[in-house]
Motif scaffolding. Sequence first.
Motif, PDB file in Angstrom:
ATOM      1  N   PHE A 166       1.025  -1.632  -0.215  1.00  0.00           N
ATOM      2  CA  PHE A 166      -0.040  -0.552  -0.083  1.00  0.00           C
ATOM      3  C   PHE A 166       0.650   0.945   0.177  1.00  0.00           C
ATOM      4  CE2 PHE A 166      -2.637  -3.074   2.143  1.00  0.00           C
ATOM      5  CZ  PHE A 166      -3.480  -3.040   1.266  1.00  0.00           C
ATOM      6  N   GLY A 167       2.529   1.150  -0.114  1.00  0.00           N
ATOM      7  CA  GLY A 167       2.862   2.444   0.068  1.00  0.00           C
ATOM      8  C   GLY A 167       3.054   3.158   1.613  1.00  0.00           C
ATOM      9  N   LEU A 168       3.056   2.304   2.091  1.00  0.00           N
ATOM     10  CA  LEU A 168       3.377   3.313   3.314  1.00  0.00           C
ATOM     11  C   LEU A 168       4.171   3.666   4.069  1.00  0.00           C
ATOM     12  CD1 LEU A 168       0.433   0.399   5.852  1.00  0.00           C
ATOM     13  CD2 LEU A 168       0.030   2.734   4.714  1.00  0.00           C
ATOM     14  N   ARG A 169       4.589   4.666   4.665  1.00  0.00           N
ATOM     15  CA  ARG A 169       5.809   5.030   5.452  1.00  0.00           C
ATOM     16  C   ARG A 169       5.805   4.133   6.438  1.00  0.00           C
ATOM     17  NH1 ARG A 169       6.995  11.640   5.705  1.00  0.00           N
ATOM     18  NH2 ARG A 169       8.649  10.222   6.731  1.00  0.00           N
ATOM     19  N   GLU A 170       4.697   3.193   6.646  1.00  0.00           N
ATOM     20  CA  GLU A 170       5.033   2.926   8.397  1.00  0.00           C
ATOM     21  C   GLU A 170       3.891   1.933   8.614  1.00  0.00           C
ATOM     22  OE1 GLU A 170       6.540   0.344  10.002  1.00  0.00           O
ATOM     23  OE2 GLU A 170       8.218   2.668  10.535  1.00  0.00           O
ATOM     24  N   ASN A 215     -12.555   1.847  -2.816  1.00  0.00           N
ATOM     25  CA  ASN A 215     -12.155   1.670  -4.010  1.00  0.00           C
ATOM     26  C   ASN A 215     -11.150   3.418  -3.112  1.00  0.00           C
ATOM     27  OD1 ASN A 215     -12.021  -0.232  -5.357  1.00  0.00           O
ATOM     28  ND2 ASN A 215     -13.269   0.426  -7.060  1.00  0.00           N
ATOM     29  N   GLY A 216     -11.781   3.653  -2.498  1.00  0.00           N
ATOM     30  CA  GLY A 216     -11.395   5.009  -1.680  1.00  0.00           C
ATOM     31  C   GLY A 216     -12.134   6.309  -1.782  1.00  0.00           C
ATOM     32  N   ILE A 232      -6.204  16.001   5.192  1.00  0.00           N
ATOM     33  CA  ILE A 232      -5.762  14.747   5.367  1.00  0.00           C
ATOM     34  C   ILE A 232      -4.583  13.988   5.359  1.00  0.00           C
ATOM     35  CG2 ILE A 232      -5.752  12.434   6.391  1.00  0.00           C
ATOM     36  CD1 ILE A 232      -8.560  13.149   7.210  1.00  0.00           C
ATOM     37  N   LYS A 233      -4.592  13.871   4.371  1.00  0.00           N
ATOM     38  CA  LYS A 233      -3.662  13.312   2.357  1.00  0.00           C
ATOM     39  C   LYS A 233      -2.462  14.252   2.877  1.00  0.00           C
ATOM     40  CE  LYS A 233      -4.796  11.365  -1.642  1.00  0.00           C
ATOM     41  NZ  LYS A 233      -4.838  10.622  -2.441  1.00  0.00           N
ATOM     42  N   ALA A 241      -9.589   2.734   2.584  1.00  0.00           N
ATOM     43  CA  ALA A 241      -9.288   4.104   3.700  1.00  0.00           C
ATOM     44  C   ALA A 241      -7.728   3.829   3.233  1.00  0.00           C
ATOM     45  CB  ALA A 241      -8.560   3.617   4.823  1.00  0.00           C
ATOM     46  N   LEU A 242      -7.008   2.755   2.360  1.00  0.00           N
ATOM     47  CA  LEU A 242      -5.504   2.360   2.432  1.00  0.00           C
ATOM     48  C   LEU A 242      -5.825   2.725   0.758  1.00  0.00           C
ATOM     49  CD1 LEU A 242      -5.026  -0.602   4.354  1.00  0.00           C
ATOM     50  CD2 LEU A 242      -3.445   1.123   4.177  1.00  0.00           C
ATOM     51  N   ASN A 243      -6.667   2.339   0.166  1.00  0.00           N
ATOM     52  CA  ASN A 243      -7.008   2.440  -1.364  1.00  0.00           C
ATOM     53  C   ASN A 243      -6.516   3.489  -2.151  1.00  0.00           C
ATOM     54  OD1 ASN A 243      -6.910  -0.689  -2.140  1.00  0.00           O
ATOM     55  ND2 ASN A 243      -9.255  -1.085  -2.016  1.00  0.00           N
ATOM     56  N   GLY A 244      -7.838   4.212  -1.041  1.00  0.00           N
ATOM     57  CA  GLY A 244      -7.729   6.123  -0.792  1.00  0.00           C
ATOM     58  C   GLY A 244      -6.785   6.508  -0.913  1.00  0.00           C
ATOM     59  N   GLY A 245      -5.418   6.190  -0.554  1.00  0.00           N
ATOM     60  CA  GLY A 245      -4.335   6.715  -0.411  1.00  0.00           C
ATOM     61  C   GLY A 245      -4.667   7.651   1.202  1.00  0.00           C
ATOM     62  N   TYR A 246      -5.018   7.575   1.996  1.00  0.00           N
ATOM     63  CA  TYR A 246      -5.893   8.586   2.975  1.00  0.00           C
ATOM     64  C   TYR A 246      -4.857   8.493   4.272  1.00  0.00           C
ATOM     65  CZ  TYR A 246     -10.107   9.181   0.482  1.00  0.00           C
ATOM     66  OH  TYR A 246     -10.510   9.401  -1.155  1.00  0.00           O
TER      67      TYR A 246
END
Length: 316
Positions: A73-77, A252-253, A272-273, A294-299
């Motif tokens: 999901f391209g998370l920082r952490e 899909n966010g 928020i993003k 929320a993950l799919n939406g990049g939130y």
Amino acid sequence: MDRKEDKKLLIKIAQMYYEQNLTQSEISSQLGIYRTTISRMLKRVREEGIVTITINYDTGDHFTLEQELKERFGLREAIVVEVDPAQSSTIKRKAIGQACARWLEQVLLPKDTIGFSWGSSLASVVESLTQAQRPFVTCVPTVGGPSGKMESGYHVNNICYQAALKWGARSLMIDVPAITEQKETRDQLMNSQYYQTIAKAWDHLDIAMFGIGSPEMKGEEAWRGFYGDAVIAELENGKVAGDICSRFYDGNGIPVHTGISDRTLTIELEQIKQARYSIGVAESLEKVTGILGALNGGYMNVLVTTQETAQTILEY
């Protein structure tokens, strides 16, 4: 006994019990104090913060799960906590709250503005924060208050205030409902100078921290009570996967317009993003669809959850 002497005695008893590993009976004998009194004083040392007890939930090896979440999901952490799935939701929230608090205190910068939403997960995070002097941090509510009844500890204003109290920081308060009865009322409140001050702070959040809701949460009385039966009925039509700060989205966010969208006083998902860290704190199988949306939406770029929830997310 004056307060100073009383405090010294409490510290002495705490040292004997927790550092020297003496029993209550041994302490009683050495100090000439009834054992029942020793027991009461040991309870006080925890209540008054002389002794704090934390459970290390990080003994398990979650590196692989955390790495998979970050890469997928391209998370920082990603922070994954091991808790027995059979444990109560209260214990699970406490576990992720403690893990999130420890991580937050490592990344928080001296002049950060941090936004909090409402709910039990956020309350657990704040409860686990340690006392520290961070006078230039600003704590900001990111959603209006509930229209109905809510446990005071879960209210966004209380969460912001308690975090600021722990840090000796500044806290803003929000004095408008999350959902108004009429759109016209929402518009009037949005144009007020008071609301504009809060809304401008949302444009400059360094950290946004929030819980995640989902219509799948059949037994979550706080979430359902926040919105009421009429709103919940609309959300259960299958279009909504979850919400952050009363902003709804699908699997899909993609944001979903609901009957309360034009009556809502809260931060926008795009705001928020923009935060350096947008942190979702959530667990339970009922919330998986909401977390995934929320993950799919990049939130969020940071997810704090349990091992069981993380595994289920990856299976989806």
